[in-house]
Write a protein that holds these residues in place. Structure first.
Motif, PDB file in Angstrom:
ATOM      1  N   ILE A   1      37.067  28.231  42.132  1.00 23.98           N
ATOM      2  CA  ILE A   1      36.449  27.730  43.368  1.00 23.98           C
ATOM      3  C   ILE A   1      36.414  28.828  44.425  1.00 23.98           C
ATOM      4  CG2 ILE A   1      36.732  26.112  45.298  1.00 23.98           C
ATOM      5  CD1 ILE A   1      37.901  24.110  43.296  1.00 23.98           C
ATOM      6  N   ASN A   2      37.531  29.521  44.614  1.00 25.51           N
ATOM      7  CA  ASN A   2      37.603  30.574  45.638  1.00 25.51           C
ATOM      8  C   ASN A   2      36.642  31.726  45.330  1.00 25.51           C
ATOM      9  OD1 ASN A   2      39.588  29.430  47.381  1.00 25.51           O
ATOM     10  ND2 ASN A   2      41.148  29.898  45.864  1.00 25.51           N
ATOM     11  N   GLN A   3      36.551  32.087  44.063  1.00 28.22           N
ATOM     12  CA  GLN A   3      35.628  33.157  43.683  1.00 28.22           C
ATOM     13  C   GLN A   3      34.186  32.729  43.944  1.00 28.22           C
ATOM     14  OE1 GLN A   3      36.095  34.495  39.643  1.00 28.22           O
ATOM     15  NE2 GLN A   3      34.347  35.896  39.738  1.00 28.22           N
TER      16      GLN A   3
ATOM     17  N   GLU B   1      31.406  34.336  46.743  1.00 25.58           N
ATOM     18  CA  GLU B   1      30.154  34.911  46.254  1.00 25.58           C
ATOM     19  C   GLU B   1      28.911  34.168  46.740  1.00 25.58           C
ATOM     20  OE1 GLU B   1      30.607  34.834  42.055  1.00 25.58           O
ATOM     21  OE2 GLU B   1      32.019  36.535  41.982  1.00 25.58           O
ATOM     22  N   ASN B   2      29.052  32.889  47.088  1.00 26.65           N
ATOM     23  CA  ASN B   2      27.865  32.081  47.353  1.00 26.65           C
ATOM     24  C   ASN B   2      27.768  31.516  48.771  1.00 26.65           C
ATOM     25  OD1 ASN B   2      26.487  31.607  44.512  1.00 26.65           O
ATOM     26  ND2 ASN B   2      28.715  31.474  44.203  1.00 26.65           N
ATOM     27  N   VAL B   3      28.863  31.555  49.537  1.00 27.53           N
ATOM     28  CA  VAL B   3      28.840  30.961  50.878  1.00 27.53           C
ATOM     29  C   VAL B   3      29.085  32.039  51.916  1.00 27.53           C
ATOM     30  CG1 VAL B   3      29.881  29.259  52.421  1.00 27.53           C
ATOM     31  CG2 VAL B   3      29.646  28.748  49.976  1.00 27.53           C
TER      32      VAL B   3
END
Length: 789
Positions: free
Chosen positions: A227-229, A233-235
């Motif tokens: 989740i953290n990765q 990368e996306n937010v």
């Protein structure tokens, strides 16, 4: 034979059964509280797969369960590991039931909640979301209270909102009452569809608490890393934040640093578990000591029985049977005390206790098995002592009790008083810590400070404030978006820490009207307060544009002394980018967070006519309660459709440490019980000693010894044992209390006076117990005791 033995010495039997009964009842009561605390959220059938998403900011160390609401649907859309998700917010709503304003505790959830938590539906089909209105699912409790003769499913009802226009709801179903042993406590569910699907880079987006249902065999710890990765990368987010997944069964006792309405304290559970064990241990020590002492008294009778052919196995079996009989009678009496104490215990804790040693067969079986095991263990030593010597030895007039028996009894007495001294010290330190927190200067006067709950004041806020200021006894009032005992401010932002470059420092902002500082009497130490200037025309919110946010950076603010020191603000009346404003004054530090937290940088902004917030009112009159109806009347005149909700800030602050206050009260009660049990055992032992040495006391009196001298002789051993117990107990207790006190940002110190007073109390009560019995024996006529010699 065992029953005849019990009847043969009623004093011994009464002391033993009385001590065991009280010890068993008290242990069961404390164990009931512990078992119920440990049972929270263990009832959900999918509990092993349900997790809450928590958020942590490594730069500041802050942890919370409030996360960006788009995260749940995004994870469900991007990861196969997520089976379902839902927001769950604990909110108190006021509904119009038959034209009556009724406050109902609710859980605001999404339609997917039915895939996660297994609520028991009794009427309607609430799993199918009905469009048009938010869906309301009420509990059996609400149905029976407000719709006793009808089925309300399908009815349209209104809420009474203090934040804006009233909203209509459709009742779609009825469910069984939610379990009390859950951190998700509510009387109804409000089911709404969520439209929060888009992340925002400036931090202004809907936040809330979200739960996931993971697929089988998914590791929460490993999935948290993914989740953290994915989030990095996306937010687009300017902050460094980490998410973690907390199993629902760990939330109640594992949320010490996270704000939530219903939570427990693992340290308190550990203390209560220790108390339950110690109570039963002291009762068992009493039994062993008294049984051994009486065994020595009966040793010659046992020798005669051996001569007549009794085997050692037979003797051991008889004394074990006697032990089982003692414990059986004591268990039944203890269970009776336990039964009649359950309701007072529930009233004391403020919670129903669904799991008890009477209602739950598994617990009944556990308790009976434990009592059998304990009676076997505690009965073995006296049985072994009495059956060990040969028949010719024990019938000899020169027989003396084995020295190891005496040493063992003294060891048990020392153990007993190690516990007693430790409990008394612990009780006094916990009480001292609570007194310290209650008397700590918060930087504002918490007494007679009234709060009107969060309200949408609209354009009438200033007029309402002027109206209530006309009421005699009301001194000052302010509208603000912060109240003592709540979060640290209206909002918080992370700024660069000047002392530790590269690290972030959480800074709190408090929005209030111009009377905020004067109402709370926050002391100005440098500069000035607000005049007719304002920090902002409106509160910051999701609709605030970047231009409006930048414009506010040039407006006046007040800062605390700690803020000036920590953020290196030495000059007033010039803009500082770190605090988004121009500091015009420095005020004395005040505690804007719980006393569990140290003070943080805090900035006060003056907002022109706040549209919404709480109102704080200073009342200066002999009977503040008489002011409430007058304030309520004015409130209902200005806001007739709202529900008047208020509280006293002093009560709100007390509730912060409700668990610790309850622990202190429990310690007081059970420290008295432990003292009683210890002295009961000491009384029994000294009684047997006196019976054995009656002629010695008489001879000493004949030879001229005074009553005081006889008391001193017989008290000498007890003094030595209690002194030894104190030497062992004090460092051990001090160590554990120091560990407990580390949970508080502000704490008392364990003073030498507390240690001395605790030991003094034990000495006074123990020597009083010994002294009374010895004096009674010493006052008897020696001629009566020596007549047979």
């Amino acid at each position: 034979m065992a029953w005849r033995s019990i009847k043969s010495n009623l004093l011994y039997s009464s002391i033993n059964i009385g001590g065991l009964s009280v010890g068993i009842a008290a242990s069961l009561l404390v164990a009931t509280v512990v078992i119920n605390e440990l049972s929270y959220d263990k009832n959900w059938s999918k509990g092993e797969r349900i997790v809450r998403i928590n958020q942590e900011e490594p730069a500041t160390g802050s942890k919370k369960a409030s996360i960006p609401l788009p995260l749940g649907p995004s994870l469900a859309a991007n990861f196969d590991q997520v089976e379902s998700y839902s927001s769950v917010e604990s909110i108190n709503n006021t509904f119009l039931f038959n034209q009556n304003k009724i406050e109902v505790s609710t859980l605001e959830v999404n339609p997917k909640i039915w895939n996660i938590l297994d609520f028991q539906i009794t009427s309607g089909d609430p799993e199918i979301f009905q469009e048009g209105y938010p869906n309301l699912v009420i509990s059996e409790k609400i149905k029976n209270l407000y719709f006793p003769a009808t089925n309300p499913v399908g009815e349209i009802i209104e809420n009474v909102s203090n934040f804006g226009e009233n909203e209509k709801f459709i009742i779609t179903g009825i469910i069984e009452d939610l379990p009390v042993n859950s951190h998700l406590r509510a009387e109804a569910l409000v089911v709404k569809k969520s439209n929060a699907n888009t992340f925002s880079s400036n931090g202004f987006m809907p936040y809330g608490t979200q739960y996931l249902l993971l697929k089988a065999e998914v590791s929460p710890a490993l999935f948290s890393q993914k989740i953290n990765q994915w989030y990095r990368e996306n937010v687009e987010d300017n902050r460094e934040i980490n998410f973690s997944l907390q199993p629902i069964g760990e939330i109640y006792l594992g949320s010490e640093e996270i704000y939530q309405k219903v939570k427990g304290n693992q340290n308190n559970i550990n203390i209560l578990t220790g108390i339950a064990i110690l109570l039963l241990l002291i009762a068992c020590i009493n039994f062993i000591n008294l049984s051994t002492a009486r065994t020595i008294e009966k040793i010659k009778t046992t020798g005669l029985r051996k001569i007549l052919g009794a085997s050692r196995k037979g003797l051991i079996l008889q004394f074990l049977t006697e032990s089982f009989l003692f414990f059986g009678i004591s268990f039944l009496l203890g269970l009776s005390i336990y039964f009649f104490s359950l309701t007072p215990l529930e009233n004391f804790t403020g919670n129903l206790l669904p799991l008890t040693f009477i209602s739950n067969l598994k617990l009944v079986f556990t308790a009976v098995s434990l009592i059998i095991l304990v009676s076997l263990i505690t009965g073995l030593y006296p049985a072994w002592v009495i059956s060990r010597p040969g028949s010719t030895v024990v019938t000899s007039s020169f027989f003396k009790a084995p020295i190891e028996s005496e040493t063992f009894r003294k060891t048990l007495i020392v153990t007993q008083f190690v516990i007693t001294v430790g409990i008394i010290i612990g009780t006094m330190v916990v009480q001292e810590q609570l007194r310290f927190l209650g008397q700590k200067d918060l930087g504002f006067d918490k007494e007679n400070l009234l709060r009107i709950s969060f309200t949408n004041w609209g354009e009438k806020g200033s007029a309402f404030k002027k109206e209530i200021l006309k009421i005699p006894g009301i001194e000052r009032a302010t509208i603000g978006q912060w109240i003592p005992s709540s979060a640290g401010g209206t909002f918080s932002q992370n700024v660069e820490d000047p002392e530790f470059p590269g690290e972030q420092l959480e800074t709190f902002y408090i929005d209030g009207d111009q009377d905020f500082q004067s109402t709370l009497e926050l002391q100005l130490v440098k500069g000035r307060t607000f005049r007719k200037d304002y920090s902002a025309e409106q509160q910051l919110g999701p609709e605030t544009s970047k231009e409006e946010e930048l414009n506010q950076d040039q407006n006046p603010v007040l800062i605390t002394e700690y803020t000036a020191k920590r953020l290196k603000i030495g000059e007033l009346n010039r803009p500082y980018e770190t605090i988004k404003g121009i500091p015009v004054g420095i005020i004395k530090d005040f505690h804007n967070q719980s006393l569990r937290n140290r003070v943080s940088p805090t900035i006060i902004r003056s907002v022109r006519n706040p549209d919404f917030g709480n109102m704080l009112i200073i009342i200066d009159t002999e009977d503040p309660q008489k002011i409430i109806p007058k304030v309520e009347k004015a409130y209902n005149t200005f806001y007739p459709e709202n529900r008047f909700d208020f509280s006293w800030i002093s009560d709100d602050l007390k509730n912060e440490f409700r668990k610790e206050t309850m622990l202190s009260s429990i310690l007081k009660i059970f420290s008295l019980l432990i003292i009683l049990l210890s002295c009961l055992g000491l009384f029994g032992l000294i009684t047997f000693t006196i019976q054995k040495k009656t002629k010695e006391i008489s001879i000493r009196k004949v030879l001229g010894a005074s009553v005081g001298q006889i008391v001193a002789i017989f008290s000498k051993d007890s003094i030595k044992l209690i002194l030894l117990a104190s030497i062992i107990s004090v460092p051990l207790t001090w160590y554990f209390l120091e560990q407990w006190l580390t949970n508080f940002a502000y704490r008392t110190e364990i003073s030498l006076l507390v240690l001395v007073e605790s030991i003094g109390v034990v000495f006074f009560i123990a020597l009083g117990t010994v002294g009374i019995r010895v004096v009674k024996a010493a006052m008897k006529n020696p001629a009566n005791n020596l007549r047979t010699e």
